[in-house]
Design an enzyme around this catalytic site. Structure first.
Site, PDB file in Angstrom:
ATOM      1  N   TYR A 103      90.344 -31.683   0.917  1.00  0.00           N
ATOM      2  CA  TYR A 103      89.461 -30.559   1.253  1.00  0.00           C
ATOM      3  C   TYR A 103      89.994 -29.691   2.393  1.00  0.00           C
ATOM      4  O   TYR A 103      89.463 -28.615   2.645  1.00  0.00           O
ATOM      5  CB  TYR A 103      88.069 -31.074   1.644  1.00  0.00           C
ATOM      6  CG  TYR A 103      87.328 -31.738   0.525  1.00  0.00           C
ATOM      7  CD1 TYR A 103      86.835 -31.001  -0.550  1.00  0.00           C
ATOM      8  CD2 TYR A 103      87.116 -33.116   0.529  1.00  0.00           C
ATOM      9  CE1 TYR A 103      86.149 -31.616  -1.589  1.00  0.00           C
ATOM     10  CE2 TYR A 103      86.427 -33.744  -0.503  1.00  0.00           C
ATOM     11  CZ  TYR A 103      85.951 -32.984  -1.563  1.00  0.00           C
ATOM     12  OH  TYR A 103      85.271 -33.595  -2.587  1.00  0.00           O
ATOM     13  N   HIS A 142      85.535 -23.926   2.110  1.00  0.00           N
ATOM     14  CA  HIS A 142      84.360 -24.527   2.752  1.00  0.00           C
ATOM     15  C   HIS A 142      84.698 -25.069   4.140  1.00  0.00           C
ATOM     16  O   HIS A 142      83.799 -25.327   4.938  1.00  0.00           O
ATOM     17  CB  HIS A 142      83.835 -25.666   1.862  1.00  0.00           C
ATOM     18  CG  HIS A 142      82.344 -25.719   1.740  1.00  0.00           C
ATOM     19  ND1 HIS A 142      81.495 -24.693   2.130  1.00  0.00           N
ATOM     20  CD2 HIS A 142      81.510 -26.693   1.245  1.00  0.00           C
ATOM     21  CE1 HIS A 142      80.236 -25.032   1.886  1.00  0.00           C
ATOM     22  NE2 HIS A 142      80.216 -26.245   1.352  1.00  0.00           N
ATOM     23  N   PHE A 181      80.466 -35.804   5.119  1.00  0.00           N
ATOM     24  CA  PHE A 181      80.553 -34.720   4.142  1.00  0.00           C
ATOM     25  C   PHE A 181      79.651 -33.587   4.599  1.00  0.00           C
ATOM     26  O   PHE A 181      78.737 -33.775   5.405  1.00  0.00           O
ATOM     27  CB  PHE A 181      80.228 -35.218   2.724  1.00  0.00           C
ATOM     28  CG  PHE A 181      81.426 -35.821   2.063  1.00  0.00           C
ATOM     29  CD1 PHE A 181      82.359 -35.016   1.423  1.00  0.00           C
ATOM     30  CD2 PHE A 181      81.668 -37.180   2.148  1.00  0.00           C
ATOM     31  CE1 PHE A 181      83.500 -35.563   0.858  1.00  0.00           C
ATOM     32  CE2 PHE A 181      82.803 -37.743   1.587  1.00  0.00           C
ATOM     33  CZ  PHE A 181      83.728 -36.922   0.937  1.00  0.00           C
ATOM     34  N   ASN A 239      77.164 -31.897   3.501  1.00  0.00           N
ATOM     35  CA  ASN A 239      75.703 -31.975   3.413  1.00  0.00           C
ATOM     36  C   ASN A 239      75.091 -33.001   4.367  1.00  0.00           C
ATOM     37  O   ASN A 239      73.879 -33.159   4.404  1.00  0.00           O
ATOM     38  CB  ASN A 239      75.260 -32.251   1.967  1.00  0.00           C
ATOM     39  CG  ASN A 239      75.787 -33.567   1.436  1.00  0.00           C
ATOM     40  OD1 ASN A 239      76.706 -34.150   2.008  1.00  0.00           O
ATOM     41  ND2 ASN A 239      75.224 -34.048   0.343  1.00  0.00           N
ATOM     42  N   ASN A 293      74.778 -26.001   2.539  1.00  0.00           N
ATOM     43  CA  ASN A 293      74.286 -27.371   2.727  1.00  0.00           C
ATOM     44  C   ASN A 293      74.539 -27.936   4.122  1.00  0.00           C
ATOM     45  O   ASN A 293      73.777 -28.770   4.603  1.00  0.00           O
ATOM     46  CB  ASN A 293      74.876 -28.303   1.668  1.00  0.00           C
ATOM     47  CG  ASN A 293      74.271 -28.043   0.306  1.00  0.00           C
ATOM     48  OD1 ASN A 293      73.121 -27.631   0.205  1.00  0.00           O
ATOM     49  ND2 ASN A 293      75.036 -28.254  -0.744  1.00  0.00           N
TER      50      ASN A 293
END
Length: 194
Positions: A16, A21, A67, A69, A115
């Site tokens: 990631y 993001h 993560f 969220n 989120n």
């Protein structure tokens, strides 16, 4: 009022690291590097942390390793430990509603479907009144494509624009501590990377 905690939102792990993001974490990484304050993992805060001094103010940096969220868990842990109020927190995050090359400061507001912001608001006792640094990543044009878009890597041309906006945002963060939020906002909001 001063900022005591700067948070960069991200998903953990190498797969990631280069995705849109994670733009918030790119900003905190850049700030840490610029101020020679390397981030180190600190499990009790569920993230990588560092400490910087801006114009005599003691400021904590945080990139959660949860993560996206679950970002609120890390933010709430650090805010609680250091007795930091929501309005003393700046959260940097990717922003679909701004194009690459643009970044803006904002105080409070909703989560806009993000989120990470949603969880932070929840874990701060449903208090949305923290500062945000919205880092433009653009929009795929179709809301059904948003998840794939934010978890995708920007093309080189867009990455360059995002990096330039992050550089300017870091400079404007320093202006905020030297000359106040109004001056920093005015400068950042007139910037657009070419």
């Amino acid at each position: 009022m001063t900022i005591k905690l700067i948070v960069g939102l991200a998903n953990p792990g190498a797969e990631y690291a280069a995705t849109r993001h994670n733009a918030g974490a790119w900003y905190v990484d850049f700030l840490a590097e610029r101020l020679r304050a390397p981030l180190r993992e600190e499990p009790k805060f569920f993230g990588y942390t560092s400490r910087i001094n801006l114009e005599g103010e003691d400021v904590r940096l945080l990139v959660p390793t949860t993560f996206m969220n679950l970002s609120g868990k890390a933010v709430a842990a650090m805010a609680s430990f250091y007795r930091i109020n929501p309005d003393e927190i700046l959260v940097a995050h990717d922003e679909l509603d701004l194009p690459p090359g643009v970044a803006k400061f904002k105080l409070g507001g909703g989560h806009g479907g993000h989120n990470g912001l949603k969880d932070i608001i929840s874990k701060l006792g449903n208090n949305p009144n923290f500062h945000r640094l919205r880092i433009g990543i653009g929009h795929p044009g179709d809301k059904n494509k948003v998840v794939g878009f934010v978890l995708g890597k920007p093309p080189v041309t867009e990455q360059k624009l995002i990096d330039e906006a992050i550089d300017e945002a870091a400079r404007c963060t320093e202006v905020w501590f030297k000359e106040g939020l109004a001056k920093a906002t005015s400068r950042l909001h007139t910037f657009k990377a070419q």
